[in-house]
Structures are given as structure tokens and as C-alpha cells.
Design a protein around this motif. Structure first.
Motif, PDB file in Angstrom:
ATOM      1  N   PHE A 103       0.874  -1.187  -0.122  1.00  0.00           N
ATOM      2  CA  PHE A 103       0.240  -0.148   0.051  1.00  0.00           C
ATOM      3  C   PHE A 103       0.917   1.438   0.168  1.00  0.00           C
ATOM      4  CE2 PHE A 103      -2.676   3.239   2.153  1.00  0.00           C
ATOM      5  CZ  PHE A 103      -3.694   3.340   1.430  1.00  0.00           C
ATOM      6  N   GLN A 104       1.957   1.316   0.773  1.00  0.00           N
ATOM      7  CA  GLN A 104       2.835   2.530   0.966  1.00  0.00           C
ATOM      8  C   GLN A 104       3.634   2.606  -0.493  1.00  0.00           C
ATOM      9  OE1 GLN A 104       5.096   1.339   4.268  1.00  0.00           O
ATOM     10  NE2 GLN A 104       3.758   2.202   5.996  1.00  0.00           N
ATOM     11  N   LYS A 105       4.073   1.578  -0.978  1.00  0.00           N
ATOM     12  CA  LYS A 105       4.851   1.684  -2.313  1.00  0.00           C
ATOM     13  C   LYS A 105       3.790   2.322  -3.375  1.00  0.00           C
ATOM     14  CE  LYS A 105       7.089  -1.827  -3.980  1.00  0.00           C
ATOM     15  NZ  LYS A 105       7.452  -3.225  -4.188  1.00  0.00           N
ATOM     16  N   GLU A 106       2.778   1.581  -3.503  1.00  0.00           N
ATOM     17  CA  GLU A 106       1.739   2.130  -4.632  1.00  0.00           C
ATOM     18  C   GLU A 106       1.232   3.736  -4.134  1.00  0.00           C
ATOM     19  OE1 GLU A 106       1.112   0.847  -7.310  1.00  0.00           O
ATOM     20  OE2 GLU A 106       1.944  -1.182  -6.648  1.00  0.00           O
ATOM     21  N   SER A 107       1.233   4.028  -2.892  1.00  0.00           N
ATOM     22  CA  SER A 107       0.989   5.531  -2.551  1.00  0.00           C
ATOM     23  C   SER A 107       1.948   6.548  -2.921  1.00  0.00           C
ATOM     24  CB  SER A 107       0.477   5.613  -1.122  1.00  0.00           C
ATOM     25  OG  SER A 107      -0.602   4.811  -0.690  1.00  0.00           O
ATOM     26  N   THR A 108       3.281   6.051  -2.799  1.00  0.00           N
ATOM     27  CA  THR A 108       4.426   6.949  -3.027  1.00  0.00           C
ATOM     28  C   THR A 108       4.521   7.081  -4.510  1.00  0.00           C
ATOM     29  OG1 THR A 108       5.542   5.890  -1.279  1.00  0.00           O
ATOM     30  CG2 THR A 108       6.962   7.212  -3.046  1.00  0.00           C
ATOM     31  N   LYS A 109       4.395   5.909  -5.314  1.00  0.00           N
ATOM     32  CA  LYS A 109       4.249   6.020  -6.707  1.00  0.00           C
ATOM     33  C   LYS A 109       3.232   6.932  -7.137  1.00  0.00           C
ATOM     34  CE  LYS A 109       4.307   3.113 -10.864  1.00  0.00           C
ATOM     35  NZ  LYS A 109       4.254   1.708 -11.419  1.00  0.00           N
ATOM     36  N   LEU A 110       1.992   7.017  -6.693  1.00  0.00           N
ATOM     37  CA  LEU A 110       0.748   7.666  -7.011  1.00  0.00           C
ATOM     38  C   LEU A 110       1.076   9.193  -6.499  1.00  0.00           C
ATOM     39  CD1 LEU A 110      -2.145   8.029  -8.086  1.00  0.00           C
ATOM     40  CD2 LEU A 110      -2.771   7.742  -5.629  1.00  0.00           C
ATOM     41  N   ILE A 111       1.732   9.519  -5.585  1.00  0.00           N
ATOM     42  CA  ILE A 111       2.008  10.888  -5.261  1.00  0.00           C
ATOM     43  C   ILE A 111       3.081  11.485  -6.234  1.00  0.00           C
ATOM     44  CG2 ILE A 111       2.956  12.350  -3.573  1.00  0.00           C
ATOM     45  CD1 ILE A 111       2.184  10.549  -1.262  1.00  0.00           C
ATOM     46  N   GLU A 115       2.191  14.725  -8.900  1.00  0.00           N
ATOM     47  CA  GLU A 115       3.320  15.670  -8.834  1.00  0.00           C
ATOM     48  C   GLU A 115       3.698  16.089 -10.394  1.00  0.00           C
ATOM     49  OE1 GLU A 115       6.402  14.995  -6.086  1.00  0.00           O
ATOM     50  OE2 GLU A 115       5.255  15.536  -4.358  1.00  0.00           O
ATOM     51  N   ARG A 116       3.951  14.866 -11.241  1.00  0.00           N
ATOM     52  CA  ARG A 116       4.381  15.228 -12.644  1.00  0.00           C
ATOM     53  C   ARG A 116       3.261  15.714 -13.229  1.00  0.00           C
ATOM     54  NH1 ARG A 116       7.844  16.629 -16.219  1.00  0.00           N
ATOM     55  NH2 ARG A 116       7.570  15.236 -18.245  1.00  0.00           N
ATOM     56  N   LEU A 117       2.094  15.386 -13.052  1.00  0.00           N
ATOM     57  CA  LEU A 117       1.012  15.872 -13.827  1.00  0.00           C
ATOM     58  C   LEU A 117       0.608  17.163 -13.520  1.00  0.00           C
ATOM     59  CD1 LEU A 117      -1.615  15.017 -15.717  1.00  0.00           C
ATOM     60  CD2 LEU A 117      -2.864  14.472 -13.445  1.00  0.00           C
ATOM     61  N   ASP A 118       0.692  17.540 -12.144  1.00  0.00           N
ATOM     62  CA  ASP A 118       0.682  18.974 -11.865  1.00  0.00           C
ATOM     63  C   ASP A 118       1.710  20.063 -12.776  1.00  0.00           C
ATOM     64  OD1 ASP A 118      -1.524  18.512 -10.623  1.00  0.00           O
ATOM     65  OD2 ASP A 118      -0.247  18.433  -8.427  1.00  0.00           O
ATOM     66  N   ASN A 119       2.872  19.485 -12.688  1.00  0.00           N
ATOM     67  CA  ASN A 119       4.090  20.058 -13.366  1.00  0.00           C
ATOM     68  C   ASN A 119       3.667  20.095 -14.986  1.00  0.00           C
ATOM     69  OD1 ASN A 119       5.364  20.381 -11.035  1.00  0.00           O
ATOM     70  ND2 ASN A 119       6.649  18.675 -11.253  1.00  0.00           N
ATOM     71  N   SER A 132       0.080  17.258 -23.976  1.00  0.00           N
ATOM     72  CA  SER A 132      -1.145  16.722 -23.891  1.00  0.00           C
ATOM     73  C   SER A 132      -1.324  15.221 -23.802  1.00  0.00           C
ATOM     74  CB  SER A 132      -2.061  17.249 -24.807  1.00  0.00           C
ATOM     75  OG  SER A 132      -2.193  18.713 -24.796  1.00  0.00           O
ATOM     76  N   ASN A 133      -0.448  14.673 -24.915  1.00  0.00           N
ATOM     77  CA  ASN A 133      -0.441  13.160 -24.821  1.00  0.00           C
ATOM     78  C   ASN A 133       0.049  12.562 -23.387  1.00  0.00           C
ATOM     79  OD1 ASN A 133      -1.861  13.126 -27.273  1.00  0.00           O
ATOM     80  ND2 ASN A 133       0.492  13.095 -28.374  1.00  0.00           N
ATOM     81  N   GLU A 134       1.100  13.124 -22.931  1.00  0.00           N
ATOM     82  CA  GLU A 134       1.914  12.706 -21.648  1.00  0.00           C
ATOM     83  C   GLU A 134       0.595  12.832 -20.505  1.00  0.00           C
ATOM     84  OE1 GLU A 134       5.864  13.061 -18.972  1.00  0.00           O
ATOM     85  OE2 GLU A 134       5.554  14.077 -21.105  1.00  0.00           O
ATOM     86  N   ILE A 135       0.037  13.769 -20.463  1.00  0.00           N
ATOM     87  CA  ILE A 135      -0.902  14.219 -19.502  1.00  0.00           C
ATOM     88  C   ILE A 135      -2.045  13.214 -19.446  1.00  0.00           C
ATOM     89  CG2 ILE A 135      -2.850  15.874 -18.820  1.00  0.00           C
ATOM     90  CD1 ILE A 135      -0.904  18.222 -19.700  1.00  0.00           C
ATOM     91  N   LEU A 136      -2.714  12.711 -20.674  1.00  0.00           N
ATOM     92  CA  LEU A 136      -3.573  11.592 -20.668  1.00  0.00           C
ATOM     93  C   LEU A 136      -2.986  10.323 -20.301  1.00  0.00           C
ATOM     94  CD1 LEU A 136      -5.112  12.547 -24.161  1.00  0.00           C
ATOM     95  CD2 LEU A 136      -6.221  12.949 -22.153  1.00  0.00           C
ATOM     96  N   GLU A 137      -2.044  10.146 -20.686  1.00  0.00           N
ATOM     97  CA  GLU A 137      -1.484   8.836 -20.314  1.00  0.00           C
ATOM     98  C   GLU A 137      -1.174   8.889 -18.508  1.00  0.00           C
ATOM     99  OE1 GLU A 137       2.926   6.398 -21.147  1.00  0.00           O
ATOM    100  OE2 GLU A 137       2.382   7.829 -22.377  1.00  0.00           O
ATOM    101  N   LEU A 138      -0.655   9.937 -17.982  1.00  0.00           N
ATOM    102  CA  LEU A 138      -0.777   9.748 -16.763  1.00  0.00           C
ATOM    103  C   LEU A 138      -1.730   9.933 -16.041  1.00  0.00           C
ATOM    104  CD1 LEU A 138       2.110  12.857 -16.267  1.00  0.00           C
ATOM    105  CD2 LEU A 138       2.256  10.556 -15.344  1.00  0.00           C
ATOM    106  N   LYS A 139      -2.838  10.357 -16.707  1.00  0.00           N
ATOM    107  CA  LYS A 139      -4.239  10.365 -16.058  1.00  0.00           C
ATOM    108  C   LYS A 139      -4.675   8.944 -15.883  1.00  0.00           C
ATOM    109  CE  LYS A 139      -5.800  14.993 -16.487  1.00  0.00           C
ATOM    110  NZ  LYS A 139      -6.921  16.211 -17.368  1.00  0.00           N
ATOM    111  N   SER A 140      -4.349   8.358 -16.925  1.00  0.00           N
ATOM    112  CA  SER A 140      -4.679   6.758 -17.010  1.00  0.00           C
ATOM    113  C   SER A 140      -4.174   5.835 -16.209  1.00  0.00           C
ATOM    114  CB  SER A 140      -4.665   6.118 -18.490  1.00  0.00           C
ATOM    115  OG  SER A 140      -4.547   5.035 -18.478  1.00  0.00           O
TER     116      SER A 140
END
Length: 210
Positions: A103-111, A115-119, A132-140
Motif C-alpha cells: 500500500f505504501q509503495k503504490e501510494s508513493t508512486k501515485l504521489i 506531482e508530475r501531472l501538475d507540473n 497533452s498526450n503525456e498528461i492523458l497517459e499519466l491520468k490513465s
């Protein structure tokens, strides 16, 4: 309930509690001293057995035992209760960490991904299409991670819920319950062994059960 059967029920209960306390303790201590796990298992197992025998001996022969031996055995039993409790703590905390590490590993990866998506969303890079393509991929990917977190969090779901109810950290909730268990577990095992001795002795003496 048949008065002749009840002492054996007490003895069976004492055996079950003592066996489980010993198992959790020995396993926990073997993890604590993983470098010599086999030796620790034999040592801790013999101490667990001796502790229960010593408690039974003190109960049965208290009046006929010298003061020095009584003092030593009493101190030994009390110290071993604390050692057993420490082993149980190690076992339960190890089980908790095993349930939460994924759970902690997945949570860290999600955070990190969020952050990358916000940037990227704040990025004024002229290559709008690529961003835009990278944003869509990150959202998925973030969506998939959120689903995985739900599955992973099932094991620690009750602890997370209690942490929210009492407005505290999950680790604090788990630690609280572990301490409750260790303060009850082995002292109860010793007390039940003494109770079993008393109940079985009354049968041997032919005394009437109340």
C-alpha cells in the motif's frame, strides 16, 4: 456443566492460549534475531515451556519451596512474560508491516505521478500536443493506481477506518491494539495454566466443584 469435565476445559483453554502465545513470541523473536533464527527458536521455545512449568511449580509447591528459589522463579516468570510480550509485539508488527508495504509503495508512486501531472499542466512548453498526450497517459496510469490502491488497502482497511474515526495516524491505531494484545495474551496464558493446575488438583483431591 459437569463439574468433572470443567477442569479439563480450563486445562484445554490454558494449553491453547499458552501455545499460541508461545508460537507468536518464538516466531517474533526469530525475526528480531534473524541472523540466528534456528537457535533463537530452540532457545525461546525452551524458555516458554520452562516459564509455564515454573508457574505451575510455584503454585503447587509454594509452601514447601525455599524463599530464595521462590524469589528467583517468580522473577524469572515475570521477566519471561515481558520477553514473550516483546516477541508477540515483533510478530504482530511484522505482520502489519507486511500488509502495508504494498500500500505504501503504490501510494508513493501515485504521489510522484500526481506531482508530475501538475507540473505538466502548468508547463508552457510549445510542444502542446506532446505534453497533452503525456498528461492523458499519466491520468490513465493514476486511475489504474487508484484502483490498485483500493485492492491493496483492503488488508488494512479497518485500521484506516479507525484512524479516521479517532482522527489519528494508522500506525498509532495498530500500535494501540498490539499493546492491548500483548498485555493480555501471555499474562492470561500464565494465569490460565495456574487455574488449570488448581482445577485439576481439586479433582485429584476429590473436592466438590462449586
Amino acid at each position: 456443566m459437569n463439574n468433572k469435565i470443567f477442569p479439563y476445559i480450563v486445562a484445554t483453554s490454558a494449553f491453547l492460549v499458552a501455545f499460541n502465545a508461545a508460537f507468536f513470541s518464538v516466531y517474533g523473536l526469530s525475526k528480531l534475531f534473524a541472523g540466528a533464527a534456528t537457535s533463537v527458536i530452540f532457545m525461546a521455545g525452551s524458555l516458554e515451556f520452562s516459564k509455564l512449568v515454573a508457574a505451575s511449580f510455584l503454585f503447587r509447591y509454594w509452601k514447601r519451596t525455599s524463599g530464595l528459589l521462590k524469589t528467583y522463579l517468580t522473577i524469572g516468570v515475570v521477566v519471561l512474560v515481558f520477553i514473550t510480550s516483546a516477541g508477540i509485539f515483533g510478530y504482530l508488527s511484522n505482520a502489519y508491516q507486511g500488509a502495508t508495504i504494498g500500500f505504501q509503495k503504490e501510494s508513493t508512486k501515485l504521489i510522484s505521478l500526481e506531482e508530475r501531472l501538475d507540473n505538466l499542466q502548468e508547463d508552457k512548453n510549445p510542444q502542446i500536443q506532446a505534453v497533452s498526450n503525456e498528461i492523458l497517459e499519466l491520468k490513465s496510469t493514476i486511475g489504474d493506481l487508484n484502483v490498485k490502491l483500493i485492492d491493496t488497502g483492503v488488508d488494512v482497511g479497518p485500521a484506516i477506518y479507525l484512524a479516521k474515526v479517532f482522527q489519528t495516524d494508522v500506525d498509532e491505531v495498530v500500535k494501540f491494539f498490539i499493546f492491548i494484545l500483548i498485555f493480555v495474551f501471555d499474562p492470561l496464558a500464565v494465569a490460565m495454566v495456574i487455574a488449570a493446575n488448581q482445577a485439576l488438583m481439586t479433582i485429584g483431591k476429590g473436592e466438590k466443584q462449586i
